[in-house]
Design an enzyme around this catalytic site. Structure first.
Site, mmCIF file in Angstrom:
data_model
loop_
_atom_site.group_PDB
_atom_site.id
_atom_site.type_symbol
_atom_site.label_atom_id
_atom_site.label_comp_id
_atom_site.label_asym_id
_atom_site.label_seq_id
_atom_site.Cartn_x
_atom_site.Cartn_y
_atom_site.Cartn_z
ATOM 1 N N ARG A 127 -7.456 -8.850 -8.354
ATOM 2 C CA ARG A 127 -8.231 -10.093 -8.534
ATOM 3 C C ARG A 127 -9.577 -9.741 -9.152
ATOM 4 O O ARG A 127 -9.927 -8.562 -9.217
ATOM 5 C CB ARG A 127 -8.476 -10.730 -7.168
ATOM 6 C CG ARG A 127 -9.326 -9.835 -6.278
ATOM 7 C CD ARG A 127 -9.602 -10.407 -4.907
ATOM 8 N NE ARG A 127 -10.551 -9.601 -4.179
ATOM 9 C CZ ARG A 127 -10.231 -8.554 -3.403
ATOM 10 N NH1 ARG A 127 -8.976 -8.188 -3.289
ATOM 11 N NH2 ARG A 127 -11.148 -7.854 -2.784
ATOM 12 N N LYS A 144 0.828 -1.225 0.000
ATOM 13 C CA LYS A 144 0.000 0.000 0.000
ATOM 14 C C LYS A 144 0.852 1.261 0.000
ATOM 15 O O LYS A 144 0.506 2.256 -0.628
ATOM 16 C CB LYS A 144 -0.931 -0.011 1.206
ATOM 17 C CG LYS A 144 -1.975 -1.128 1.139
ATOM 18 C CD LYS A 144 -3.219 -0.760 1.903
ATOM 19 C CE LYS A 144 -4.253 -1.855 1.819
ATOM 20 N NZ LYS A 144 -3.870 -3.085 2.529
ATOM 21 N N GLU A 178 -2.933 10.456 8.127
ATOM 22 C CA GLU A 178 -3.466 11.184 6.974
ATOM 23 C C GLU A 178 -4.751 11.886 7.378
ATOM 24 O O GLU A 178 -5.310 11.645 8.452
ATOM 25 C CB GLU A 178 -3.698 10.250 5.784
ATOM 26 C CG GLU A 178 -4.622 9.097 6.038
ATOM 27 C CD GLU A 178 -4.724 8.130 4.875
ATOM 28 O OE1 GLU A 178 -3.767 7.952 4.086
ATOM 29 O OE2 GLU A 178 -5.801 7.520 4.740
HETATM 30 C C1 MV4 Z 1 -10.087 6.040 5.431
HETATM 31 C C2 MV4 Z 1 -11.347 6.521 5.868
HETATM 32 C C3 MV4 Z 1 -11.484 7.885 6.132
HETATM 33 N N1 MV4 Z 1 -10.416 8.715 5.997
HETATM 34 N N2 MV4 Z 1 -9.057 6.912 5.291
HETATM 35 C C4 MV4 Z 1 -11.091 1.386 5.758
HETATM 36 C C5 MV4 Z 1 -10.215 0.232 5.372
HETATM 37 C C6 MV4 Z 1 -9.446 0.696 4.214
HETATM 38 N N3 MV4 Z 1 -10.077 0.214 2.993
HETATM 39 C C7 MV4 Z 1 -9.459 2.190 4.251
HETATM 40 N N4 MV4 Z 1 -10.577 2.547 5.092
HETATM 41 C C8 MV4 Z 1 -10.870 3.847 5.339
HETATM 42 N N5 MV4 Z 1 -9.885 4.735 5.176
HETATM 43 C C9 MV4 Z 1 -9.231 8.209 5.582
HETATM 44 N N6 MV4 Z 1 -8.183 9.044 5.473
HETATM 45 C C10 MV4 Z 1 -12.412 5.596 6.011
HETATM 46 C C11 MV4 Z 1 -12.156 4.272 5.769
HETATM 47 C C12 MV4 Z 1 -13.255 3.339 5.950
HETATM 48 C C13 MV4 Z 1 -13.764 2.637 4.868
HETATM 49 C C14 MV4 Z 1 -13.226 2.798 3.599
HETATM 50 C C15 MV4 Z 1 -13.778 2.073 2.540
HETATM 51 C C16 MV4 Z 1 -14.833 1.199 2.759
HETATM 52 C C17 MV4 Z 1 -15.339 1.029 4.012
HETATM 53 C C18 MV4 Z 1 -14.826 1.741 5.096
HETATM 54 C C19 MV4 Z 1 -15.353 1.570 6.365
HETATM 55 C C20 MV4 Z 1 -14.820 2.272 7.415
HETATM 56 C C21 MV4 Z 1 -13.765 3.171 7.205
#
Ligand code: MV4
Length: 499
Positions: free
Chosen positions: A292, A116, A200
């Site tokens: 994938r 990542k 971040e």
């Molecule tokens: C974030 C975010 C808010 N702000 N980054 C969750 C796991 C990973 N895919 C990244 N995720 C997130 N990163 C910042 N700077 C909110 C999430 C997040 C989320 C992202 C995508 C799909 C579902 C989620 C559920 C909770 C939090």
């Protein structure tokens, strides 16, 4: 030319890949664990080979067993599906070293997009928008505190090796930052064996919007538009749709072009997904690449008319893409609901067991990608996904109605499923108005987790149906109709008979 494909996977995705093989005239070989001897994919494949005991680590995740069985089968290619070894670069390399075509990206591009931090550095250099914050993690806490001040609160502390949100800490004020960093480090150390963290900008109530991409080995790369995947429970998607109600043609074009740039910058080939977060001002930020085919690929197949799995096989065969970007259109609206064997009234605990009654919905604009059959015993060893209901119609509103109607008539008896929960989401006014975010389920959990008694199909009807359906009880069992009673199916809607 690929003539035989080995599939070290199970359930609905294995069935899906077998169907693509059949349509391409390619022999399919199902790999199965001892727990899956009676599974649907084993029954419908041209050939089948046992690869080990029930635990995934001794079967579907065992690289030695899988490669050995693939070679013994005489397969010339392997389709990994999703999950298990699908994004394991060592497995992809082992396939190549053993003369087996891996139907997916190269091990090198898989490694790059799987890291990542490295992938964020690569895409940022290409002008792809990333979430404002630390580009590369620093180990000392003071540099993280300095960076947080530059970013501005609220900030999010993330584990570098994190996945599924593990180790994430939202920090609203500086005085809390140090303890949150230490908490995140502890979680990261125990979960990933690596306590590197970074900070971040926290994006409040983002949407998860992803772009399907596909690239061949001749320099061609295209996107197949977006999927809205914000309806997630504990980072597990449950409802996906295309197009997203949140983006217009201008943002769609920009996100698509950006996703193609990510593919070209990382040398990615075959099918993949570029994930973005979309903030409330419709700004999008790169999250990661999934190397994938995704569970939710059918919604894209329906709105574009492209068979993604067949295209994967063609690309692995060395063929150029079957279409140019200009030829790809998206028409109508598709919604997927994932059917999990989990009890929504018991905190979604898994609900394995025998499927005593099964009636899958059929009709215009209804697709069921299923890994189950009436009488099948759902094992407890693996991810509890049973099937996916994907519906299509000309508008989102019509697609929601079709999904609700089809789901209401999707009968699975003998085990619990999340269908009642999915129905609650589909009828929720905020879902119907398209006001989605990744915190949707959390925000409305009161309504979404309540199941009115009057809406449950009475168990007596299910039991009666169990008597009625001859396949469940043998051909001579008197059915309700024979007994002069209206079958439960005379009153509830249209079903495909699985006999
Ligand atoms: C974030 C975010 C808010 N702000 N980054 C969750 C796991 C990973 N895919 C990244 N995720 C997130 N990163 C910042 N700077 C909110 C999430 C997040 C989320 C992202 C995508 C799909 C579902 C989620 C559920 C909770 C939090």
């Amino acid at each position: 030319m690929i003539k035989k494909i080995f599939i070290p996977n199970r359930g609905e995705i294995a069935v899906r890949i077998i169907r693509a093989c059949r349509e391409l005239g390619i022999i399919s070989v199902a790999a199965y664990s001892q727990a899956d001897r009676t599974s649907l994919h084993v029954q419908i494949a041209d050939e089948a080979i046992e690869i080990g005991p029930p635990p995934a680590l001794e079967s579907y995740l065992n690289i030695e067993n899988v490669v050995k069985a693939a070679k013994e089968s005489g397969a010339d290619a392997i389709h990994p599906g999703y999950g298990f070894l699908a994004e394991n670069k060592d497995f992809a390399a082992k396939c190549r070293d053993n003369g087996l075509i891996f139907i997916g990206p190269t091990p090198e591009s898989m490694e790059l997009v799987g890291d990542k931090v490295a992938s964020r550095v690569t895409v940022q250099a290409a002008g792809v928008p990333i979430i404002p914050g630390m580009l590369t993690p620093q180990d000392n806490i003071s540099s993280i505190i300095t960076e947080a001040k530059k970013i501005g609160y609220p900030v999010l502390v993330k584990a570098s090796m994190g996945g599924g949100g593990k180790g994430m800490q939202i920090v609203t004020e500086e005085c809390k930052l140090k303890e949150c960093i230490e908490a995140s480090k502890r979680i990261a150390k125990s979960a990933f064996g690596d306590d590197t963290v970074y900070v971040e900008k926290y994006i409040e109530k983002p949407r998860h919007v992803e772009i399907q991409v596909i690239a061949d080995h001749h320099g061609n790369a295209v996107h197949l538009f977006e999927r809205e995947c914000s309806i997630q429970r504990r980072h597990q998607k449950v409802i996906e749709e295309s197009p997203s109600p949140a983006i217009n043609e201008d943002i769609r074009r920009k996100m698509g072009d950006t996703a193609v740039r990510v593919v070209k910058e990382t040398g990615y080939t075959n099918a993949g997904t570029v994930e973005f977060l979309l903030d409330q001002n419709r700004n999008f930020y790169f999250l990661e690449v999934n190397a994938r085919v995704q569970v939710e690929h059918p919604v894209t197949e329906w709105v574009t008319g492209i068979d993604i799995v067949k295209e994967q096989i063609r690309i692995a065969n060395g063929e150029p893409l079957s279409f140019s970007q200009e030829q790809i259109r998206h028409v109508g609206h598709a919604i997927e609901t994932r059917i999990y064997a989990e009890d929504p009234e018991a905190n979604f605990i898994p609900s394995p067991g025998r499927i005593s009654v099964l009636r899958e919905p059929v009709g215009p604009g209804i697709r069921v990608d299923s890994g189950i059959y009436e009488g099948y015993i759902v094992p407890s060893f693996y991810d509890p996904i049973l099937s996916k209901l994907i519906v299509y119609d000309s508008t989102r509103e019509k697609a929601i109605e079709r999904a609700y109607s089809a789901l209401s008539s999707y009968l699975i008896g003998g085990i619990k499923t999340i269908i009642p929960f999915l129905l609650n989401v589909l009828r929720h006014p905020e879902f119907r108005s398209g006001n989605l975010s990744t915190s949707f389920i959390q925000d409305y959990q009161e309504e979404l987790f309540s199941y009115p008694e009057e809406e449950k199909i009475p168990f007596a009807a299910l039991a009666a149906y169990g008597i009625y359906s001859s396949s469940a009880r043998g051909p001579n069992t008197p059915g309700l109709r024979e007994a002069g009673l209206p079958g439960v199916w005379d009153t509830l809607g249209g079903w495909k008979n699985t006999e």
